[in-house]
Design a protein around this motif. Structure first.
Motif, PDB file in Angstrom:
ATOM      1  N   VAL A   1     -13.433  68.292  48.505  1.00 41.60           N
ATOM      2  CA  VAL A   1     -13.307  69.750  48.530  1.00 41.60           C
ATOM      3  C   VAL A   1     -11.886  70.144  48.905  1.00 41.60           C
ATOM      4  O   VAL A   1     -11.301  69.577  49.820  1.00 41.60           O
ATOM      5  CB  VAL A   1     -14.297  70.361  49.546  1.00 41.60           C
ATOM      6  CG1 VAL A   1     -13.893  71.763  49.902  1.00 41.60           C
ATOM      7  CG2 VAL A   1     -15.700  70.327  48.997  1.00 41.60           C
ATOM      8  N   LEU A   2     -11.351  71.084  48.186  1.00 42.37           N
ATOM      9  CA  LEU A   2     -10.039  71.614  48.516  1.00 42.37           C
ATOM     10  C   LEU A   2     -10.247  72.923  49.263  1.00 42.37           C
ATOM     11  O   LEU A   2     -10.836  73.864  48.739  1.00 42.37           O
ATOM     12  CB  LEU A   2      -9.241  71.867  47.228  1.00 42.37           C
ATOM     13  CG  LEU A   2      -7.815  72.365  47.425  1.00 42.37           C
ATOM     14  CD1 LEU A   2      -6.962  71.320  48.137  1.00 42.37           C
ATOM     15  CD2 LEU A   2      -7.191  72.710  46.078  1.00 42.37           C
ATOM     16  N   LEU A   3      -9.774  72.963  50.493  1.00 45.06           N
ATOM     17  CA  LEU A   3      -9.913  74.184  51.270  1.00 45.06           C
ATOM     18  C   LEU A   3      -8.857  75.191  50.842  1.00 45.06           C
ATOM     19  O   LEU A   3      -7.806  74.834  50.309  1.00 45.06           O
ATOM     20  CB  LEU A   3      -9.726  73.884  52.760  1.00 45.06           C
ATOM     21  CG  LEU A   3     -10.727  72.930  53.407  1.00 45.06           C
ATOM     22  CD1 LEU A   3     -10.345  72.678  54.859  1.00 45.06           C
ATOM     23  CD2 LEU A   3     -12.127  73.513  53.340  1.00 45.06           C
ATOM     24  N   ARG A   4      -9.151  76.441  51.116  1.00 44.16           N
ATOM     25  CA  ARG A   4      -8.150  77.479  50.921  1.00 44.16           C
ATOM     26  C   ARG A   4      -6.958  77.168  51.832  1.00 44.16           C
ATOM     27  O   ARG A   4      -7.127  76.629  52.921  1.00 44.16           O
ATOM     28  CB  ARG A   4      -8.777  78.823  51.302  1.00 44.16           C
ATOM     29  CG  ARG A   4      -7.875  80.021  51.229  1.00 44.16           C
ATOM     30  CD  ARG A   4      -8.715  81.257  51.569  1.00 44.16           C
ATOM     31  NE  ARG A   4      -7.894  82.433  51.708  1.00 44.16           N
ATOM     32  CZ  ARG A   4      -7.356  82.839  52.855  1.00 44.16           C
ATOM     33  NH1 ARG A   4      -7.538  82.162  53.964  1.00 44.16           N
ATOM     34  NH2 ARG A   4      -6.644  83.947  52.896  1.00 44.16           N
ATOM     35  N   GLU A   5      -5.764  77.515  51.372  1.00 54.68           N
ATOM     36  CA  GLU A   5      -4.581  77.217  52.179  1.00 54.68           C
ATOM     37  C   GLU A   5      -4.690  77.889  53.553  1.00 54.68           C
ATOM     38  O   GLU A   5      -5.153  79.020  53.678  1.00 54.68           O
ATOM     39  CB  GLU A   5      -3.307  77.689  51.476  1.00 54.68           C
ATOM     40  CG  GLU A   5      -2.060  77.260  52.250  1.00 54.68           C
ATOM     41  CD  GLU A   5      -0.877  77.001  51.338  1.00 54.68           C
ATOM     42  OE1 GLU A   5      -0.716  75.848  50.907  1.00 54.68           O
ATOM     43  OE2 GLU A   5      -0.132  77.950  51.065  1.00 54.68           O
ATOM     44  N   LYS A  41     -15.272  75.260  53.909  1.00 57.31           N
ATOM     45  CA  LYS A  41     -15.514  74.623  52.600  1.00 57.31           C
ATOM     46  C   LYS A  41     -16.318  75.550  51.700  1.00 57.31           C
ATOM     47  O   LYS A  41     -16.052  75.660  50.509  1.00 57.31           O
ATOM     48  CB  LYS A  41     -16.299  73.318  52.778  1.00 57.31           C
ATOM     49  CG  LYS A  41     -15.524  72.189  53.406  1.00 57.31           C
ATOM     50  CD  LYS A  41     -16.477  70.992  53.579  1.00 57.31           C
ATOM     51  CE  LYS A  41     -15.907  69.976  54.530  1.00 57.31           C
ATOM     52  NZ  LYS A  41     -16.903  68.934  54.882  1.00 57.31           N
TER      53      LYS A  41
ATOM     54  N   THR B   6       1.798  75.514  57.252  1.00 56.76           N
ATOM     55  CA  THR B   6       0.807  75.061  56.269  1.00 56.76           C
ATOM     56  C   THR B   6       0.826  73.551  56.090  1.00 56.76           C
ATOM     57  O   THR B   6       0.009  73.003  55.359  1.00 56.76           O
ATOM     58  CB  THR B   6       1.042  75.727  54.893  1.00 56.76           C
ATOM     59  OG1 THR B   6       2.403  75.484  54.522  1.00 56.76           O
ATOM     60  CG2 THR B   6       0.781  77.215  54.954  1.00 56.76           C
ATOM     61  N   ARG B  26      -4.614  71.993  55.142  1.00 56.89           N
ATOM     62  CA  ARG B  26      -5.965  72.143  54.613  1.00 56.89           C
ATOM     63  C   ARG B  26      -6.577  70.824  54.150  1.00 56.89           C
ATOM     64  O   ARG B  26      -7.714  70.815  53.684  1.00 56.89           O
ATOM     65  CB  ARG B  26      -5.971  73.137  53.462  1.00 56.89           C
ATOM     66  CG  ARG B  26      -5.131  72.709  52.271  1.00 56.89           C
ATOM     67  CD  ARG B  26      -5.409  73.636  51.110  1.00 56.89           C
ATOM     68  NE  ARG B  26      -4.326  73.668  50.145  1.00 56.89           N
ATOM     69  CZ  ARG B  26      -4.397  74.355  49.020  1.00 56.89           C
ATOM     70  NH1 ARG B  26      -5.474  75.043  48.736  1.00 56.89           N
ATOM     71  NH2 ARG B  26      -3.390  74.359  48.183  1.00 56.89           N
ATOM     72  N   LEU B  28      -8.533  67.471  54.200  1.00 54.58           N
ATOM     73  CA  LEU B  28      -9.506  66.783  55.042  1.00 54.58           C
ATOM     74  C   LEU B  28      -9.043  65.352  55.294  1.00 54.58           C
ATOM     75  O   LEU B  28      -8.366  64.744  54.449  1.00 54.58           O
ATOM     76  CB  LEU B  28     -10.879  66.766  54.358  1.00 54.58           C
ATOM     77  CG  LEU B  28     -11.511  68.137  54.101  1.00 54.58           C
ATOM     78  CD1 LEU B  28     -12.779  67.992  53.256  1.00 54.58           C
ATOM     79  CD2 LEU B  28     -11.840  68.847  55.415  1.00 54.58           C
ATOM     80  N   HIS B  31      -9.740  62.873  52.539  1.00 53.03           N
ATOM     81  CA  HIS B  31      -8.844  62.919  51.365  1.00 53.03           C
ATOM     82  C   HIS B  31      -7.500  62.293  51.693  1.00 53.03           C
ATOM     83  O   HIS B  31      -6.873  61.653  50.843  1.00 53.03           O
ATOM     84  CB  HIS B  31      -8.658  64.367  50.896  1.00 53.03           C
ATOM     85  CG  HIS B  31      -9.914  64.958  50.330  1.00 53.03           C
ATOM     86  ND1 HIS B  31     -10.597  64.380  49.291  1.00 53.03           N
ATOM     87  CD2 HIS B  31     -10.611  66.070  50.656  1.00 53.03           C
ATOM     88  CE1 HIS B  31     -11.670  65.113  49.003  1.00 53.03           C
ATOM     89  NE2 HIS B  31     -11.705  66.143  49.822  1.00 53.03           N
ATOM     90  N   ASP B  47     -19.782  65.626  51.334  1.00 61.82           N
ATOM     91  CA  ASP B  47     -18.714  66.574  51.617  1.00 61.82           C
ATOM     92  C   ASP B  47     -19.169  67.737  52.495  1.00 61.82           C
ATOM     93  O   ASP B  47     -18.471  68.730  52.621  1.00 61.82           O
ATOM     94  CB  ASP B  47     -18.151  67.134  50.301  1.00 61.82           C
ATOM     95  CG  ASP B  47     -16.625  67.135  50.318  1.00 61.82           C
ATOM     96  OD1 ASP B  47     -16.059  66.974  51.401  1.00 61.82           O
ATOM     97  OD2 ASP B  47     -16.025  67.296  49.246  1.00 61.82           O
TER      98      ASP B  47
END
Lengths: 282, 159
Positions: A1-5, A41, B6, B26, B28, B31, B47
């Protein structure tokens, strides 16, 4: 899963943490992350800045206040609670309940502060801490205040911790002979609660608090008053709890109907009170 | 006070080696391990923190690496399944998994090994109940739990 920045900061002191939380729009405290990361997520929460409390060692301690309360830092994990000799001596129900939260991995990361600040109506600690008459210490930039458990939980995912504030400690009175009980029905062993109840029996009387039936933990005050006469035999407690469910308006969801929760709340309350009564000393 | 950013340069002691790398906030941990470092032994099953396939040790304790940002591991000691047998020689636990046929499709195995090895570390002779509780956060979708529990018990000398 790619989280929001998201932006990330890891303050070294409580003062720094509070100033970050107050100074940035969309800043949110990150404790163990066992709830927050999942809701991020799912995009159910989208903080702009995460203020990681990991380095705040002051919030990781378990000890006693000058007036003898058991004081648990907001960053204390469930695993720490389970292994704490202070908890075992002063209020073992905290460890007993913490041991049933999710699984080993979650207990290693999940924190007391996270559990109560998320204020999910199905969480374990909110009803328990209301039953134990806990006090919550909240730090703001200018000052520190203490609120009672009755005032702490304000709604679903909503607590007395305001924007730019940080929960630092939770304190509960030591048992001093009081008996504590906790009962409920979970989805699978150690899973999410469908309904639960926490009870404590002491010289001051009986406190019974229901979880999962409303946005916040519900004091069963009518039941408490009926039990004040002192007869805590099984028959008496069952009789006193009769009709409790009808006073509630719990939600229906995939795990159970409102009707089922009304029934479970009554059963859980009886079991929690009987357990508490059986553990009372003196 | 370090301003929020960031990304962050993190230093992690990973399987005994010091790793220093800049990662997006951001990202995980799972990853970071799989995509940035190529350590694909740590699996992603769900996930959502339910299945435990991504379990690693953080400062010696089992945690789910999909429930942790890589930046949260800054300064920590991380052990993945690759770190259990760095020289390629299987540990007694891994040998026991082999002998007891404790894997079918094998997808959950890295997580099972990490949870079980953490248990044996703090409790060298666990009871069956101890083992089952320690593996509660790890799902085997082949439902091969009996042999997994047997393998852990045998390693602990309880069988």
């Amino acid at each position: 899963v790619l989280l929001r920045e998201v932006e990330y900061a890891r303050p070294a002191t409580v003062e720094e943490a509070v100033s970050l939380l107050a100074g940035y729009d969309g800043a949110r405290a990150l404790a163990g992350g066992q709830t927050l990361l999942n809701v991020m997520k799912a995009r159910a929460a989208a903080p702009d800045v995460l203020v990681d409390l990991a380095d705040l060692d002051d919030l990781r301690t378990i000890g006693f206040t000058a007036d003898g309360l058991l004081e648990v830092g907001a960053m204390v994990t469930y695993t720490q609670l389970v292994g704490s000799s202070e908890v075992e001596v002063a209020r073992p129900i905290l460890a007993e309940v913490a041991e049933t939260i999710a699984d080993v991995q979650v207990r290693n990361r999940g924190t007391v502060g996270g559990n109560v600040c998320v204020a999910d109506p199905t969480n374990h600690l909110p009803p328990l801490l209301v039953a134990l008459d806990a006090r919550f210490t909240i730090r703001g930039q200018e000052s520190e205040r203490t609120v009672s458990a009755d005032e702490f939980f304000l709604g679903v995912y909503l607590t007395a911790v305001g924007e730019g504030e940080l929960l630092t400690k939770v304190a509960v009175p030591p048992s001093s002979g009081a008996g504590d009980g906790f009962s409920g029905l979970t989805v699978g062993k150690h899973g999410t609660y469908v309904a639960n109840a926490a009870a404590t029996v002491s010289d001051a009387g009986v406190r019974v608090v229901l979880g999962c039936v409303d946005a916040v933990p519900v004091r069963a005050t009518a039941l408490e008053e009926r039990l004040a006469a002192g007869d805590l035999s099984e028959d008496a407690v069952r009789a006193a709890a009769e009709g409790l469910g009808e006073t509630l308006d719990p939600p229906s969801d995939a795990h159970g109907s409102g009707e089922f929760r009304r029934h479970l709340a009554e059963v859980s309350a009886v079991r929690a009170v009987l357990q508490a009564a059986s553990r009372r000393k003196g | 006070v370090a301003a929020p950013a960031t990304s962050r340069v993190i230093a992690v002691e990973l399987n005994g080696e010091q790793v220093e790398l800049e990662v997006p906030a951001r990202r995980l941990l799972v990853h970071f391990l799989r995509d940035d470092l190529g350590l694909t032994g740590t699996h992603i099953g769900c996930d959502t923190g339910n299945c435990g396939a991504c379990t690693v040790h953080l400062n010696g304790e089992p945690v789910k690496s999909c429930m942790l940002l890589a930046v949260q591991a800054d300064g920590a000691r991380v052990t993945t399944v690759e770190g259990l047998a760095p020289d390629g020689e299987l540990t007694p636990l891994q040998t026991s998994f082999n002998e007891h046929h404790a894997l079918q499709c094998g997808y959950c195995t890295p997580g099972m090994l990490m949870s079980a090895s953490a248990l044996l570390e703090r409790n060298p002779r666990p009871s069956e109940e101890d083992v089952r509780l320690a593996l509660q956060g790890n799902i085997c979708r082949c439902t091969g739990y009996v042999n997994i529990v047997e393998a852990v018990l045998a390693t602990g000398g309880s069988r």
